[in-house]
Design an enzyme around this catalytic site. Sequence first.
Site, mmCIF file in Angstrom:
data_model
loop_
_atom_site.group_PDB
_atom_site.id
_atom_site.type_symbol
_atom_site.label_atom_id
_atom_site.label_comp_id
_atom_site.label_asym_id
_atom_site.label_seq_id
_atom_site.Cartn_x
_atom_site.Cartn_y
_atom_site.Cartn_z
ATOM 1 N N HIS A 58 3.134 9.087 -6.613
ATOM 2 C CA HIS A 58 4.066 10.218 -6.666
ATOM 3 C C HIS A 58 4.828 10.226 -7.984
ATOM 4 C CE1 HIS A 58 7.601 12.552 -4.637
ATOM 5 N NE2 HIS A 58 6.832 13.341 -5.341
ATOM 6 N N HIS A 83 1.574 4.582 -2.852
ATOM 7 C CA HIS A 83 1.758 6.035 -2.751
ATOM 8 C C HIS A 83 2.993 6.493 -3.524
ATOM 9 C CE1 HIS A 83 -1.540 6.667 -0.084
ATOM 10 N NE2 HIS A 83 -1.021 5.966 0.911
ATOM 11 N N HIS A 136 0.838 -1.206 0.000
ATOM 12 C CA HIS A 136 0.000 0.000 0.000
ATOM 13 C C HIS A 136 0.870 1.253 0.000
ATOM 14 C CE1 HIS A 136 -3.355 2.682 1.136
ATOM 15 N NE2 HIS A 136 -2.457 3.263 1.933
ATOM 16 N N GLU A 137 1.902 1.263 0.817
ATOM 17 C CA GLU A 137 2.794 2.423 0.851
ATOM 18 C C GLU A 137 3.540 2.575 -0.474
ATOM 19 O OE1 GLU A 137 2.345 4.484 3.095
ATOM 20 O OE2 GLU A 137 1.152 3.174 4.378
#
Length: 235
Positions: free
Chosen positions: A110, A106, A102-103
Amino acid sequence: MPYFFWYDSTYILVIIGAVICMLASAKVNTTFNKYSAYRSMSGMTGAQAAERILNSAGIYDVEIRHISGKLTDNYNPTNKTLNLSDSTYNSTSVAAVGVAAHECGHAIQHQHSYFPLTLRSAIVPIANFGSTLAWPIIIIGLFFNGSMSAMLINIGILMFSFAVLFQLVTLPVEFNASSRALKQLETQGILGQDELKYTRKVLVSAALTYVASAAAAILQLLRLVILFGGRNRDD
């Protein structure tokens, strides 16, 4: 200063928001703990899974770091660090791998300049400023009369609205990151189909905490409008 500032029936909105957040937090912790007992068939740790996902996405300038805590995982776009907590970094569970992925979602957002993420990053300073100063400005406004009072109160409510906006913008960012995570876990063969079902439950429960936070913020804003909207009209 009006009596309703210290106690009033609108506190029920605050209580409802707090209960929603507590239930969501309990749900994510229960779900994460449950699927932390399921070791992934690949045997990869959260850190290893994160490295594979980042590299497969062509991301080589993000540093994976080990931080303390449980479920304190985050991606920092400012210094391009993917921070994995004690419960994720060295764990081989499907829950930990899902959180790490999940991270990574991100980080991929980005890389592709995903607009909601860009917008959220842009309003962070305003949201923090607004949530900190909204009530003090409203309180100051209560000591004035007429147009000055109405102006200060409206400024306070507007500032708190930016905090609510931040919570709302966070929702598509988090849901999209989870969607990217599940796709990467499947295409990279890190988790099997049954494992993906477990991981999806973990990520959905985590997403509910953001929904709960947004709901609580909206209830707080509604309380401000109920308390002070009538005062502005009277003045």
